[in-house]
Design an enzyme around this catalytic site. Structure first.
Site, PDB file in Angstrom:
ATOM      1  N   ARG A  51       0.807  -1.227   0.000  1.00 27.01           N
ATOM      2  CA  ARG A  51       0.000   0.000   0.000  1.00 27.01           C
ATOM      3  C   ARG A  51       0.838   1.275   0.000  1.00 27.01           C
ATOM      4  NH1 ARG A  51      -2.842  -3.761   1.516  1.00 27.01           N
ATOM      5  NH2 ARG A  51      -0.982  -4.250   2.693  1.00 27.01           N
ATOM      6  N   THR A  52       1.813   1.354   0.904  1.00 28.62           N
ATOM      7  CA  THR A  52       2.543   2.614   1.031  1.00 28.62           C
ATOM      8  C   THR A  52       3.302   2.906  -0.260  1.00 28.62           C
ATOM      9  OG1 THR A  52       2.756   2.132   3.372  1.00 28.62           O
ATOM     10  CG2 THR A  52       4.131   3.898   2.512  1.00 28.62           C
ATOM     11  N   LYS A  80      25.924  -3.621  -2.416  1.00 27.32           N
ATOM     12  CA  LYS A  80      27.394  -3.580  -2.516  1.00 27.32           C
ATOM     13  C   LYS A  80      28.001  -2.912  -1.295  1.00 27.32           C
ATOM     14  CE  LYS A  80      27.120  -2.895  -7.534  1.00 27.32           C
ATOM     15  NZ  LYS A  80      27.342  -1.882  -8.575  1.00 27.32           N
ATOM     16  N   ARG A 101      11.399   3.940   3.043  1.00 23.37           N
ATOM     17  CA  ARG A 101      11.089   2.969   4.107  1.00 23.37           C
ATOM     18  C   ARG A 101      12.370   2.186   4.405  1.00 23.37           C
ATOM     19  NH1 ARG A 101       6.053  -1.093   4.394  1.00 23.37           N
ATOM     20  NH2 ARG A 101       5.136   0.885   5.025  1.00 23.37           N
ATOM     21  N   HIS A 129       5.465   5.783  11.415  1.00 21.39           N
ATOM     22  CA  HIS A 129       4.951   5.667  10.046  1.00 21.39           C
ATOM     23  C   HIS A 129       3.972   6.826   9.832  1.00 21.39           C
ATOM     24  CE1 HIS A 129       3.596   4.128   6.330  1.00 21.39           C
ATOM     25  NE2 HIS A 129       3.349   2.881   6.639  1.00 21.39           N
TER      26      HIS A 129
HETATM   27  C1  NCD Z   1       1.954  -1.136   8.009  1.00 23.29           C
HETATM   28  C2  NCD Z   1       3.458  -0.963   8.112  1.00 23.29           C
HETATM   29  O1  NCD Z   1       4.174  -1.196   7.142  1.00 23.29           O
HETATM   30  O2  NCD Z   1       3.874  -0.584   9.196  1.00 23.29           O
HETATM   31  N1  NCD Z   1       1.492  -1.297   6.704  1.00 23.29           N
HETATM   32  C3  NCD Z   1       1.291  -0.214   5.920  1.00 23.29           C
HETATM   33  O3  NCD Z   1       2.164   0.579   5.691  1.00 23.29           O
HETATM   34  N2  NCD Z   1       0.066  -0.008   5.456  1.00 23.29           N
HETATM   35  C4  NCD Z   1       1.431  -2.147   8.951  1.00 23.29           C
HETATM   36  C5  NCD Z   1       2.024  -3.508   8.972  1.00 23.29           C
HETATM   37  O4  NCD Z   1       2.928  -3.855   8.205  1.00 23.29           O
HETATM   38  O5  NCD Z   1       1.555  -4.292   9.796  1.00 23.29           O
END
Ligand code: NCD
Length: 354
Positions: A51-52, A80, A101, A129
């Site tokens: 999703r993100t 590397k 991320r 997040h």
């Molecule tokens: C979450 C995350 O990555 O922290 N997912 C997301 O970004 N929608 C929640 C999760 O992974 O449980």
């Protein structure tokens, strides 16, 4: 806020502005098709994401911008041995915004020290997040019309769930929120987060039973047990499946309660609830794309700027959190901040043990 690392400092003005733009985009998407024409988003995903990653990419494309980057660090120079610092200096010279991320706590803060363009934290280990929080706030607004005056239950892995930490930090700015923190004893909220609730005079209950809390809640925020953050996989096996929300349990919930989940779900929400009008988690994922469109427009308003990376930062003690970015990127200066008299790491927020 040039970088979006932690929403605790987001002003009400900024939130209202983002939400208004988000609603406008939802209402008149055609008006925004060229809003980011010629801009490039660097998408650096060192950890899996659906999703993100996809909602950010789609958000940029729907604004007429372009996207480059990686979703598997093994296919980039990271494999590397390239440092985070070098990757950021380079990608920030190619792009107008960086979405990152990373599995290490405080990684986004570290990246922001070297980037000429805004860095958006798309999740840093079990820490924060913030853009999921914008998604959550947007969904609550759309269902309830307000974020003030509600009782919220957070259920599942409150220790490792970064979406929980970010959302709680943001809710501190709203009025009259009561928190039910529902988790097994092994997965309670980290102490720095509990301290924040106390210092901000919030009313909260730490409980283990979901069913008992359910009738009290206006919003239930379910989370999965975060398998990848467990050092001991046997402990994960023991704790997984501890909470399962199903149609039978939902009978005890308010008729207008909403169920949120950042997704992915494993087994904590039974599929039979997907058609329950109180289940807002797929709508929540949809809202995520629109609020990210608003956020991208907001952060790209200003052009590149040389990072003034160590201005106004205190440099003191080493952080002892093994998951902190300073443990793997050894060139990072140890930075600290004072949180209500407690010395904390400025990257990962964990208390510095002297
Ligand atoms: C979450 C995350 O990555 O922290 N997912 C997301 O970004 N929608 C929640 C999760 O992974 O449980």
């Amino acid at each position: 806020m040039r970088h979006i690392l932690d929403l605790q400092d987001m002003s009400m003005e900024m939130w209202n502005g983002l939400y208004t733009t988000c609603c406008d985009i939802m209402h008149s998407p055609g008006y925004y098709v060229d809003a980011a024409r010629g801009k490039v988003m660097a998408s650096l995903f060192y950890e899996p994401s659906t999703r993100t990653n996809l909602s950010f990419q789609t958000a940029m494309l729907r604004l007429g911008g372009n996207v480059m980057g990686f979703s598997d660090p093994n296919l980039s120079s990271v494999s590397k041995g390239e440092t985070l610092k070098d990757t950021i200096i380079m990608t920030s010279s190619y792009s107008d915004v960086i979405v990152m991320r990373n599995p290490k706590e405080g990684a986004a803060k570290a990246a922001s020290l070297f980037s000429e363009v805004p860095v958006i934290n798309a999740g840093d280990g079990g820490h924060l997040h913030p853009t999921q929080t914008l998604t959550d706030l947007t969904t609550i607004m759309r269902y309830r019309g307000s974020i003030d005056n509600m009782t919220v239950g957070f259920c599942g892995d409150l220790k490792n769930g970064r979406t929980v930490h970010s959302l709680i930090k943001s809710l501190l700015s709203f009025k009259n929120i009561v928190y039910y923190l529902i988790s097994p004893k092994e997965l309670v909220l980290p102490s720095y987060m509990r301290n924040l609730l106390i210092e901000n005079g919030q009313k909260f209950y730490e409980v283990t039973d979901l069913e008992e809390s359910l009738p009290e809640l206006d919003v239930l925020y379910m989370t999965r047990i975060q398998r990848e953050r467990f050092v001991d996989q046997l402990e994960y096996e023991r704790l997984k499946g501890v909470y399962v929300l199903d149609a039978h349990k939902m009978q005890a919930a308010k008729k207008d309660m909403i169920v949120l989940h950042p997704l992915p779900r494993v087994d904590e929400i039974s599929g039979e609830l997907d058609d329950d009008p109180r289940s807002a988690y797929f709508e929540q994922a949809r809202c995520g794309m629109y609020i990210r469109m608003a956020l991208l427009l907001h952060v790209m308003k200003e052009g590149p700027m040389k990072p003034d990376h160590l201005a106004a930062m205190e440099r003191h003690q080493l952080c002892h959190n093994d998951r902190c970015i300073t443990k793997s990127e050894r060139y990072l200066e140890p930075l600290t901040k004072n949180v209500h008299g407690t010395l904390c790491c400025a990257y990962c927020d964990k208390e510095i043990v002297l």
